[in-house]
Design an enzyme around this catalytic site. Structure first.
Site, PDB file in Angstrom:
ATOM      1  N   TYR A  40       3.247   1.753  67.453  1.00  0.00           N
ATOM      2  CA  TYR A  40       2.734   2.202  66.154  1.00  0.00           C
ATOM      3  C   TYR A  40       1.277   1.825  65.964  1.00  0.00           C
ATOM      4  CZ  TYR A  40       7.742   2.598  65.013  1.00  0.00           C
ATOM      5  OH  TYR A  40       9.078   2.907  65.015  1.00  0.00           O
ATOM      6  N   THR A  53      13.211  14.905  51.159  1.00  0.00           N
ATOM      7  CA  THR A  53      12.714  14.605  49.816  1.00  0.00           C
ATOM      8  C   THR A  53      12.651  15.871  48.970  1.00  0.00           C
ATOM      9  OG1 THR A  53      10.388  14.998  50.364  1.00  0.00           O
ATOM     10  CG2 THR A  53      11.267  12.772  50.775  1.00  0.00           C
ATOM     11  N   GLY A  54      12.628  17.010  49.643  1.00  0.00           N
ATOM     12  CA  GLY A  54      12.496  18.286  48.948  1.00  0.00           C
ATOM     13  C   GLY A  54      11.063  18.697  48.680  1.00  0.00           C
ATOM     14  N   SER A  73      14.441   7.373  60.344  1.00  0.00           N
ATOM     15  CA  SER A  73      14.202   8.758  59.915  1.00  0.00           C
ATOM     16  C   SER A  73      15.320   9.285  59.018  1.00  0.00           C
ATOM     17  CB  SER A  73      14.030   9.678  61.137  1.00  0.00           C
ATOM     18  OG  SER A  73      13.291  10.830  60.798  1.00  0.00           O
TER      19      SER A  73
END
Length: 356
Positions: free
Chosen positions: A62, A252-253, A244
């Site tokens: 990361y 979340t939309g 994930s």
């Protein structure tokens, strides 16, 4: 809609065979150093701890997407927070060692794999960046062998696979690290039922420490974990440590209703298509309809589904803003009713595991 309490209190449970009472949700960190600054990462850790989260998950890979100029930055941001706050002892800290992969060749000059020397090199660098002398959990980020991870549907052949079974060497190395105190436990990630059971078999036969956890993707769009691995976790007391859970933000939309910011992950990194195929998009719309029908926040509904699976001991999510983080953490108070769960299953029947 029912909640566990009225005060947004964190829930905890034992993490696999460890003695650690881990928060029901874990703070994921992979955006720090790319989408988030050091100050923003520090603010997220401050808020998460204030809300009762006591586990952070990171990796040498990361920030994501990993590039030569960003790899290792996330661990460094966590390290400066530990130095500033003195809270290392309060946190269950998990990191990962990268396996061989074309997309990760910039890490450690491409010296990637799980030989004892490679693990020593990776762990030493991670500890330096994290400004600590031990990890609570050290994970193999993905298998060295030819296998179906990162959204692949299967392995039809292992012809020409150069991998030789080195699990016993890995187990022996993890045993030595645990005895030395540089790690307390170890785990796997993006692993298969065969791989996990093979490791457990060798660990038991040779009196070596078992992995305590498995970190694989799991969400309403990706329930393949239930086919094999969930049973292994339940019967062998391995902690499911899912990542994930929002399908890179799909669940979340915000990509459906147009509220996603220009800087949202899938807007700036269009190469991540795993959760964007036609079936996944259709399923996402159907899940959004379930949330609307029951008056639920779609993000919290999606996370609550993952939070309370018996095989999951802590759910890893990240955020790029404190508002997102608050919404995510609030999911621990949501207990889905049978009516909601039945409606979610109907969607799964129509679009089963569109993202594996």
């Amino acid at each position: 809609m029912s909640t566990t309490n009225e005060q947004n209190l964190m829930r905890y449970n034992k993490f696999g065979t460890t003695n650690f009472d881990i928060s029901k949700v874990t703070l994921g960190t992979m955006t720090w150093g790319k989408q988030n600054t050091e100050a923003e990462g520090h603010a997220q850790m401050d808020y998460a701890v204030e809300r009762g989260i006591n586990a952070f998950d990171t990796a040498e890979l990361y920030a994501i997407p990993s590039k030569p100029e960003t790899w290792g930055k996330t661990e460094s941001i966590i390290g400066t927070w530990f130095r500033a706050t003195g809270k290392r002892k309060d946190i269950f800290l998990a990191s990962k060692v990268a396996g061989p992969a074309e997309f990760a060749k910039h890490i450690r000059n491409g010296n990637l794999g799980f030989s004892p020397s490679q693990i020593d090199e990776a762990l030493g660098q991670s500890l330096d960046r994290l400004q600590t002398d031990y990890l609570d959990l050290y994970q193999l980020h993905w298998p060295e062998r030819k296998v179906n991870f990162f959204g692949k549907r299967g392995v039809q052949s292992i012809k020409n696979d150069q991998w030789e079974d080195n699990f016993l060497d890995i187990l022996t190395k993890m045993d030595s690290l645990i005895k030395a105190g540089t790690i307390k436990h170890w785990g796997v990630s993006n692993e298969t039922p065969w791989g996990l059971m093979r490791i457990l078999q060798l660990a038991d036969a040779n009196g070596l420490p078992r992995p305590v956890s498995i970190q694989n993707p799991y969400s309403l769009l990706s329930r393949g974990f239930e086919v094999g691995l969930a049973e292994v976790c339940l019967r062998e007391n391995i902690a499911g440590f899912p990542y994930s859970p929002l399908g890179m933000g799909r669940l979340t939309g915000k990509y459906l209703d147009g509220t996603a910011r220009p800087g949202a992950r899938l807007n700036i990194f269009p190469q991540y298509t795993r959760y964007g195929n036609d079936n996944a998009l259709a399923a996402t719309e159907a899940y959004a309809a379930v949330a609307k029908k029951h008056g639920l926040n779609m993000t919290q509904m999606s996370l609550a589904f993952v939070n309370d699976q018996d095989f999951n001991h802590s759910n890893i999510f990240g955020a790029t803003s404190l508002d997102q983080l608050k919404t995510n953490i609030d999911s621990v108070d949501l207990m889905l009713t049978d009516e909601v769960l039945n409606d979610l299953e109907e969607v799964q029947k129509q679009w089963p595991n569109p993202s594996v």
